[in-house]
Write a protein that holds these residues in place. Structure first.
Motif, PDB file in Angstrom:
ATOM      1  N   ARG A   1     -14.601   1.766   4.717  1.00  0.00           N
ATOM      2  CA  ARG A   1     -13.248   1.041   4.638  1.00  0.00           C
ATOM      3  C   ARG A   1     -13.277  -0.387   5.520  1.00  0.00           C
ATOM      4  NH1 ARG A   1      -9.766   4.641   5.796  1.00  0.00           N
ATOM      5  NH2 ARG A   1      -9.027   5.240   3.592  1.00  0.00           N
TER       6      ARG A   1
ATOM      7  N   ARG B   1      -7.616   7.060  -4.931  1.00  0.00           N
ATOM      8  CA  ARG B   1      -7.220   8.200  -3.942  1.00  0.00           C
ATOM      9  C   ARG B   1      -6.703   9.489  -4.818  1.00  0.00           C
ATOM     10  NH1 ARG B   1      -2.305   8.981  -1.152  1.00  0.00           N
ATOM     11  NH2 ARG B   1      -2.350  10.351   0.498  1.00  0.00           N
TER      12      ARG B   1
ATOM     13  N   GLU C   1      -7.781   1.101  -3.919  1.00  0.00           N
ATOM     14  CA  GLU C   1      -8.098   2.447  -3.234  1.00  0.00           C
ATOM     15  C   GLU C   1      -7.199   3.466  -3.266  1.00  0.00           C
ATOM     16  OE1 GLU C   1      -8.062   3.960   1.447  1.00  0.00           O
ATOM     17  OE2 GLU C   1      -8.769   1.783   1.126  1.00  0.00           O
TER      18      GLU C   1
ATOM     19  N   VAL D   1     -13.908   4.231  -1.482  1.00  0.00           N
ATOM     20  CA  VAL D   1     -13.133   4.444  -0.527  1.00  0.00           C
ATOM     21  C   VAL D   1     -11.933   5.434  -0.746  1.00  0.00           C
ATOM     22  CG1 VAL D   1     -11.748   3.923   1.379  1.00  0.00           C
ATOM     23  CG2 VAL D   1     -13.832   2.599   0.853  1.00  0.00           C
ATOM     24  N   GLY D   2     -11.306   4.954  -2.134  1.00  0.00           N
ATOM     25  CA  GLY D   2     -10.228   5.788  -2.405  1.00  0.00           C
ATOM     26  C   GLY D   2     -10.692   7.343  -3.021  1.00  0.00           C
TER      27      GLY D   2
ATOM     28  N   THR E   1     -15.588  -2.709   3.508  1.00  0.00           N
ATOM     29  CA  THR E   1     -14.878  -3.252   2.568  1.00  0.00           C
ATOM     30  C   THR E   1     -13.769  -4.314   2.778  1.00  0.00           C
ATOM     31  OG1 THR E   1     -15.084  -1.261   1.388  1.00  0.00           O
ATOM     32  CG2 THR E   1     -13.547  -2.611   0.286  1.00  0.00           C
TER      33      THR E   1
ATOM     34  N   ALA F   1     -13.581  -0.400  -2.830  1.00  0.00           N
ATOM     35  CA  ALA F   1     -12.326  -0.119  -2.599  1.00  0.00           C
ATOM     36  C   ALA F   1     -12.058   1.266  -3.265  1.00  0.00           C
ATOM     37  CB  ALA F   1     -11.301  -1.003  -2.877  1.00  0.00           C
TER      38      ALA F   1
ATOM     39  N   ARG G   1       0.733  -1.241  -0.007  1.00  0.00           N
ATOM     40  CA  ARG G   1      -0.078   0.010  -0.103  1.00  0.00           C
ATOM     41  C   ARG G   1       0.792   1.070  -0.076  1.00  0.00           C
ATOM     42  NH1 ARG G   1      -2.363   1.521   5.559  1.00  0.00           N
ATOM     43  NH2 ARG G   1      -0.193   2.178   5.691  1.00  0.00           N
TER      44      ARG G   1
ATOM     45  N   GLN H   1     -11.584   9.076   0.264  1.00  0.00           N
ATOM     46  CA  GLN H   1     -10.180   9.487   1.016  1.00  0.00           C
ATOM     47  C   GLN H   1      -9.521  10.636   0.270  1.00  0.00           C
ATOM     48  OE1 GLN H   1      -9.311   8.254   4.072  1.00  0.00           O
ATOM     49  NE2 GLN H   1      -7.594   9.541   3.994  1.00  0.00           N
TER      50      GLN H   1
END
Length: 379
Positions: free
Chosen positions: A296, A78, A74, A251-252, A299, A248, A13, A255
């Motif tokens: 998150r 982002r 993700e 969520v990115g 997920t 995912a 990550r 974020q």
């Protein structure tokens, strides 16, 4: 229950995050404005060995799990929804079904170049008249000796004009309903395959969305994926995993929007203090963080359940529904925090806002997710 990421997941990550901040973020708005698919970014992702994260090493993949794949998706989302979307469509829809349902010969010929990043994958399910009823297909495949002859039109197909292979759903038995649908591996360079439109969209314009026309396309019999009539069951299984990747990605997006709003609220001063000190702005940013954390966790729960071999139909739909709606809500609030600046292309929230809306539509609308969830609850 341990919510900490395994070390190898955290390291991956962090590596992808660094790549995205260095290589993707500086061009994220430019590629949207230019409607340009950034092939060089996908070449770089291939060099990082992440184009086949959840594919077995035997076939050129990384051999990672669904959680690792979700983390990579993700991080891409982002900074760029477009890159995240094309990546997720490549992996979940264009690549994984070949691993799940293909023969060893098909995997060697078609899966390996996808997993190694030498080619991009696409998946052609939706048609102009089908909408949410994806099983309502007019595309036909008729057997002619050792070949199948494919005719029809597919709509809203991600990556179609940059793909090295496309998984096409077609009716092989018009009398059999769901059991009359099959899947074919199609080479886009075959005679009779034509991209007839690349859509200008509200957002995600660096990820191509195409209309495909098949006119008497002759496909060797060995391009049938799985057994004849297995196409709809394959579709449902594929979407169970694909919805986790869209969660995912959502969520990115959320974020990225949150971070833009938080940073602006910290730096921007009005009436002698940062605007984040005012209750209205602070509470909005706190609410963004709360929503993202919830999405998150859901997920990651879906991804981990899939990795353990559990039934994820309910969890993947829950994660996709929650995360996609949260992405839109958080991005909208991020625009609001930035005020007039949030509405300009000099700042990222407007892009996240436009990109997030598709998350509530693609791979099953929010309404379809509620239908799936109702069925899972016996309603």
């Amino acid at each position: 229950m341990d919510f900490r990421l395994p070390d190898e997941h955290r390291m991956m990550r962090d590596s992808i995050r660094e790549f995205c901040e260095d290589e993707v973020e500086p061009i994220a708005q430019d590629i949207e404005t230019e409607h340009r698919f950034p092939a060089e970014i996908f070449d770089a992702l291939a060099d990082l060995d992440v184009m086949g994260v959840p594919v077995d090493e035997q076939w050129g993949g990384l051999g990672g799990d669904q959680l690792l794949y979700a983390l990579v998706t993700e991080e891409l989302g982002r900074v760029s929804g477009s890159i995240g979307l094309s990546y997720a469509a490549h992996v979940s829809l264009g690549t994984k079904p070949i691993e799940a349902f293909g023969t060893d010969e098909q995997k060697e010929r078609w899966l390996r170049p996808l997993a190694e990043g030498e080619a991009l994958g696409a998946w052609a399910l939706t048609e102009p008249e089908s909408g949410s009823d994806a099983s309502d297909m007019d595309t036909l495949a008729e057997r002619d000796g050792d070949e199948w002859v494919l005719n029809g039109t597919k709509q809203f197909i991600t990556n179609a004009n940059v793909a090295g292979s496309i998984l096409v759903k077609a009716v092989t038995d018009p009398t059999a309903g769901y059991d009359g649908i099959s899947t074919f591996i199609v080479d886009p360079d075959e005679d009779g395959v034509e991209v007839t439109n690349v859509w200008d969209k509200m957002g995600l314009n660096a990820s191509p969305t195409c209309e495909l026309q098949f006119d008497d396309v002759r496909i060797p019999a060995d391009r049938l994926l799985g057994e004849e009539g297995d196409g709809w069951e394959q579709t449902k299984k594929t979407l169970d995993g694909g919805r986790i990747s869209i969660a995912a990605l959502s969520v990115g997006l959320a974020q990225g929007a949150f971070e833009a709003a938080r940073d602006y609220a910290t730096d921007r001063e009005q009436f002698g203090q940062p605007i984040g000190k005012f209750d209205a702005v602070r509470d909005m940013v706190v609410e963004m963080d709360r929503k993202i954390e919830r999405a998150r966790l859901l997920t990651h729960k879906a991804a981990c359940t899939k990795d353990r071999g559990g039934d994820v139909r309910r969890l993947s739909s829950l994660a996709k529904l929650d995360a996609s709606e949260i992405a839109r809500e958080v991005a909208e609030d991020a625009v609001q925090v930035l005020g007039g600046y949030g509405y300009t292309t000099d700042f990222a929230p407007q892009r996240f806002y436009r990109d997030a809306k598709l998350m509530e539509i693609g791979e099953g609308t929010s309404e379809i997710q509620r239908l799936v969830l109702g069925r899972e609850l016996g309603l």
